[in-house]
Motif scaffolding. Structure first.
Motif, PDB file in Angstrom:
ATOM      1  N   ASP A   1     -11.481   1.906   3.470  1.00 24.43           N
ATOM      2  CA  ASP A   1     -11.130   0.564   2.987  1.00 24.43           C
ATOM      3  C   ASP A   1      -9.624   0.302   2.942  1.00 24.43           C
ATOM      4  O   ASP A   1      -9.200  -0.807   2.618  1.00 24.43           O
ATOM      5  CB  ASP A   1     -11.720   0.347   1.579  1.00 24.43           C
ATOM      6  N   ASN A   2      -8.830   1.297   3.233  1.00 25.61           N
ATOM      7  CA  ASN A   2      -7.366   1.129   3.145  1.00 25.61           C
ATOM      8  C   ASN A   2      -6.803   0.530   4.433  1.00 25.61           C
ATOM      9  O   ASN A   2      -7.462   0.576   5.479  1.00 25.61           O
ATOM     10  CB  ASN A   2      -6.705   2.481   2.871  1.00 25.61           C
ATOM     11  N   PRO A   3      -5.588  -0.046   4.373  1.00 28.89           N
ATOM     12  CA  PRO A   3      -4.975  -0.575   5.594  1.00 28.89           C
ATOM     13  C   PRO A   3      -4.869   0.511   6.659  1.00 28.89           C
ATOM     14  O   PRO A   3      -4.673   1.682   6.329  1.00 28.89           O
ATOM     15  CB  PRO A   3      -3.581  -1.016   5.148  1.00 28.89           C
TER      16      PRO A   3
ATOM     17  N   ARG B   1       1.170  15.445  15.099  1.00 28.59           N
ATOM     18  CA  ARG B   1       0.614  16.517  14.258  1.00 28.59           C
ATOM     19  C   ARG B   1       1.597  16.863  13.142  1.00 28.59           C
ATOM     20  O   ARG B   1       2.795  17.011  13.386  1.00 28.59           O
ATOM     21  CB  ARG B   1       0.288  17.760  15.106  1.00 28.59           C
ATOM     22  N   MET B   2       1.041  16.983  11.931  1.00 28.55           N
ATOM     23  CA  MET B   2       1.863  17.224  10.734  1.00 28.55           C
ATOM     24  C   MET B   2       1.001  17.906   9.682  1.00 28.55           C
ATOM     25  O   MET B   2      -0.227  18.003   9.851  1.00 28.55           O
ATOM     26  CB  MET B   2       2.370  15.877  10.196  1.00 28.55           C
ATOM     27  N   LEU B   3       1.626  18.355   8.593  1.00 29.62           N
ATOM     28  CA  LEU B   3       0.837  18.900   7.492  1.00 29.62           C
ATOM     29  C   LEU B   3      -0.012  17.797   6.895  1.00 29.62           C
ATOM     30  O   LEU B   3       0.480  16.689   6.658  1.00 29.62           O
ATOM     31  CB  LEU B   3       1.746  19.462   6.392  1.00 29.62           C
ATOM     32  N   ARG B   4      -1.289  18.091   6.648  1.00 24.32           N
ATOM     33  CA  ARG B   4      -2.167  17.119   5.979  1.00 24.32           C
ATOM     34  C   ARG B   4      -1.759  17.039   4.513  1.00 24.32           C
ATOM     35  O   ARG B   4      -1.507  18.068   3.883  1.00 24.32           O
ATOM     36  CB  ARG B   4      -3.618  17.597   6.086  1.00 24.32           C
ATOM     37  N   ASN B   5      -1.647  15.832   3.967  1.00 29.04           N
ATOM     38  CA  ASN B   5      -1.350  15.693   2.533  1.00 29.04           C
ATOM     39  C   ASN B   5      -1.900  14.352   2.040  1.00 29.04           C
ATOM     40  O   ASN B   5      -2.643  13.669   2.762  1.00 29.04           O
ATOM     41  CB  ASN B   5       0.159  15.856   2.258  1.00 29.04           C
ATOM     42  N   ASP B   6      -1.534  13.975   0.820  1.00 31.44           N
ATOM     43  CA  ASP B   6      -2.131  12.762   0.234  1.00 31.44           C
ATOM     44  C   ASP B   6      -1.755  11.504   1.014  1.00 31.44           C
ATOM     45  O   ASP B   6      -2.517  10.537   1.047  1.00 31.44           O
ATOM     46  CB  ASP B   6      -1.674  12.617  -1.234  1.00 31.44           C
ATOM     47  N   TRP B   7      -0.555  11.483   1.628  1.00 30.09           N
ATOM     48  CA  TRP B   7      -0.153  10.314   2.421  1.00 30.09           C
ATOM     49  C   TRP B   7      -1.050  10.179   3.658  1.00 30.09           C
ATOM     50  O   TRP B   7      -1.601   9.112   3.933  1.00 30.09           O
ATOM     51  CB  TRP B   7       1.326  10.436   2.838  1.00 30.09           C
ATOM     52  N   THR B   8      -1.216  11.273   4.406  1.00 28.18           N
ATOM     53  CA  THR B   8      -2.019  11.181   5.642  1.00 28.18           C
ATOM     54  C   THR B   8      -3.474  10.842   5.298  1.00 28.18           C
ATOM     55  O   THR B   8      -4.111  10.064   5.993  1.00 28.18           O
ATOM     56  CB  THR B   8      -1.968  12.491   6.470  1.00 28.18           C
ATOM     57  N   GLU B   9      -3.980  11.408   4.181  1.00 26.38           N
ATOM     58  CA  GLU B   9      -5.373  11.144   3.793  1.00 26.38           C
ATOM     59  C   GLU B   9      -5.565   9.681   3.392  1.00 26.38           C
ATOM     60  O   GLU B   9      -6.569   9.063   3.722  1.00 26.38           O
ATOM     61  CB  GLU B   9      -5.770  12.043   2.602  1.00 26.38           C
ATOM     62  N   ALA B  10      -4.565   9.132   2.674  1.00 22.91           N
ATOM     63  CA  ALA B  10      -4.697   7.753   2.180  1.00 22.91           C
ATOM     64  C   ALA B  10      -4.862   6.766   3.338  1.00 22.91           C
ATOM     65  O   ALA B  10      -5.648   5.817   3.256  1.00 22.91           O
ATOM     66  CB  ALA B  10      -3.477   7.385   1.338  1.00 22.91           C
ATOM     67  N   TRP B  11      -4.149   6.995   4.450  1.00 18.59           N
ATOM     68  CA  TRP B  11      -4.220   6.065   5.589  1.00 18.59           C
ATOM     69  C   TRP B  11      -5.499   6.244   6.398  1.00 18.59           C
ATOM     70  O   TRP B  11      -5.795   5.455   7.282  1.00 18.59           O
ATOM     71  CB  TRP B  11      -2.986   6.220   6.482  1.00 18.59           C
ATOM     72  N   GLU B  12      -6.251   7.324   6.095  1.00 22.07           N
ATOM     73  CA  GLU B  12      -7.524   7.578   6.797  1.00 22.07           C
ATOM     74  C   GLU B  12      -8.686   6.879   6.095  1.00 22.07           C
ATOM     75  O   GLU B  12      -9.712   6.616   6.718  1.00 22.07           O
ATOM     76  CB  GLU B  12      -7.840   9.087   6.811  1.00 22.07           C
ATOM     77  N   LYS B  13      -8.561   6.643   4.770  1.00 23.67           N
ATOM     78  CA  LYS B  13      -9.710   6.147   3.989  1.00 23.67           C
ATOM     79  C   LYS B  13     -10.166   4.798   4.517  1.00 23.67           C
ATOM     80  O   LYS B  13      -9.355   3.921   4.836  1.00 23.67           O
ATOM     81  CB  LYS B  13      -9.335   6.037   2.509  1.00 23.67           C
TER      82      LYS B  13
ATOM     83  N   PHE C   1       0.839  -1.206   0.000  1.00 18.83           N
ATOM     84  CA  PHE C   1       0.000   0.000   0.000  1.00 18.83           C
ATOM     85  C   PHE C   1       0.880   1.264   0.000  1.00 18.83           C
ATOM     86  O   PHE C   1       0.642   2.212  -0.772  1.00 18.83           O
ATOM     87  CB  PHE C   1      -0.921  -0.024   1.223  1.00 18.83           C
ATOM     88  N   ALA C   2       1.895   1.256   0.849  1.00 14.23           N
ATOM     89  CA  ALA C   2       2.790   2.422   0.911  1.00 14.23           C
ATOM     90  C   ALA C   2       3.490   2.632  -0.435  1.00 14.23           C
ATOM     91  O   ALA C   2       3.582   3.760  -0.936  1.00 14.23           O
ATOM     92  CB  ALA C   2       3.826   2.220   2.015  1.00 14.23           C
ATOM     93  N   ARG C   3       3.931   1.530  -1.039  1.00 18.33           N
ATOM     94  CA  ARG C   3       4.605   1.637  -2.341  1.00 18.33           C
ATOM     95  C   ARG C   3       3.655   2.200  -3.399  1.00 18.33           C
ATOM     96  O   ARG C   3       4.039   3.000  -4.238  1.00 18.33           O
ATOM     97  CB  ARG C   3       5.109   0.267  -2.796  1.00 18.33           C
TER      98      ARG C   3
END
Ligand SMILES: Cc1cc2nc3c(=O)[nH]c(=O)nc-3n(C[C@H](O)[C@H](O)[C@H](O)COP(=O)(O)O)c2cc1C
Length: 376
Positions: free
Chosen positions: A300-302, A286-298, A100-102
């Motif tokens: 159905d994702n791991p 706490r960090m800047l929100r970006n596509d990486w942080t959002e992806a792990w929130e969805k 998933f990370a890759r």
């Protein structure tokens, strides 16, 4: 701005600056504050090089070293060496998470094949990896403070640091955690509100600071989370803290190693553009929100793994972002607090300290004026 802790530590201002950059440590301590080097990413050998450099450049000023021994993490009950623990933990990382990370990285056009040298590494956030860092730090007499994040340092470590004539500090996000630190003999408690950059709890600074001050009195408390001006330092001292422990500001100084792309991202961000996410370290940070942080929130994702397993997954993203800072801004690890919304430009470290002192004097002067006006 002087408080008793200034005399205890031999500094001019009670301004503590957490940073991963040795140049910032030196610049802060030379400007009258107290620079603290975050050791988590350094091997003991690298840390020795950094501290030798600091010793050579800092003059007679003191500084600190920050380590991370969490209260809870995978593998904490084992007495394995750092190498054995690394191997055991590596085997626990699910392939699904790695894939998933890759995928996140390749969807963003980030080259990963040749940048994964740091992937699967065990950072310094276990007792096995932090203990050798403490041993290195104690060999350096100008390092007069060892701070620990995410938990109360082990009792034998506290004793050892005290026996060497140095002080121990520890971060907390609640009065109960502060109580445990104080009972264990920690000398300085850092009360860190939920707006802080990096690992943090949920309670905001203005609520947390006085609760912790009350809980551990007379143990001195430093206020952390949301301080990026002298007015905010005045607020911290008014609420009973003996000083300010700051982190976010120091990524926006000329001496920091942060890249122009990161500086631009921070300068553009508002206070609403940060998120508490487990996606890089496994614990909420706490960090800047970006596509990486959002992806792990969805949904159905791991889901992120615990500490330190998640960094064994996200380490490849961190390695890639170091190597390709321009291409990876949407998936990079950018720990920063809500105070980022105040940042508009990159400043010299000494100018920040001077500005903060000036702003503090203006803020306290304003209170005096209000008092005088009310008593006329
Ligand atoms: C880039 C960055 C990295 C951090 N890493 C650590 C760390 O490794 N150890 C630690 O004790 N605190 C760490 N922190 C938290 C700081 O020590 C400090 O408590 C926090 O930044 C204070 O809140 P502020 O960000 O609002 O100034 C980090 C903060 C930032 C901004």
């Amino acid at each position: 701005m002087r408080t008793p802790i200034c005399n205890d530590l031999g500094i001019e201002y009670p301004i503590f600056a957490f940073t991963h950059c040795r140049d910032v440590v030196v610049a802060v301590s030379k400007a009258g504050g107290f620079g603290v080097l975050g050791a988590v990413g350094y091997t003991p050998d690298q840390l020795e090089i950094e501290l030798n450099w600091i010793d050579e450049h800092i003059g007679d000023h003191p500084y600190g070293v920050d380590i991370v021994i969490p209260n809870k993490y995978e593998g904490m009950d084992s007495d394995m060496s750092a190498d054995e623990l690394t191997k055991t933990l590596q085997d626990m990382v699910p392939q699904e998470h790695v894939d998933f990370a890759r995928k996140i990285l390749s969807d963003h056009g980030v080259p990963i094949e040749d940048s994964g040298a740091d992937a699967f590494q065990l950072l310094g956030w276990t007792e096995a990896t932090a203990t050798p860092q403490v041993e290195v730090a104690l060999q350096h007499p100008k390092c007069t403070l060892i701070a620990n994040a995410l938990g109360t340092p082990p009792p034998d470590m506290i004793k050892h640091i005290h026996d060497e004539g140095r002080k121990v500090a520890a971060l907390c996000g609640s009065p109960s955690q502060a109580r445990k630190h104080a009972d264990a003999g920690v000398d300085i408690i850092i009360a860190q509100g939920g707006e802080a950059g990096g690992h943090c709890g949920e309670v905001g600074s203005i609520v947390l600071w006085p609760q912790v001050v009350k809980e551990v009195a007379p143990v001195p408390v430093l206020a952390a989370g949301g301080i990026g001006s002298g007015q905010q330092i005045a607020a911290a001292l008014a609420l009973g803290a003996q000083g300010a422990w700051t982190g976010s500001q120091w990524v926006m100084v000329e001496e920091s190693e942060n890249t122009p792309v990161q500086h631009a991202a921070y300068a553009k961000a508002s206070s609403r553009d940060t998120v508490r996410s487990r996606s890089f370290t496994g614990k909420p940070a706490r960090m800047l929100r970006n596509d990486w942080t959002e992806a792990w929130e969805k949904e159905d994702n791991p889901k992120p793994l615990g500490m330190p397993l998640q960094y064994m997954v996200s380490g490849m993203a961190v390695a890639a972002t170091h190597k390709y800072p321009n291409e990876t801004v949407d998936v990079a690890f950018n720990p920063i607090g809500q105070v980022v919304g105040q940042f508009t430009k990159v400043e010299k470290t000494s100018a920040v300290i001077e500005r903060w002192v000036q702003e503090y004097l203006e803020a306290t002067g304003r209170l005096e004026e209000i008092n005088e006006a009310a008593t006329v």
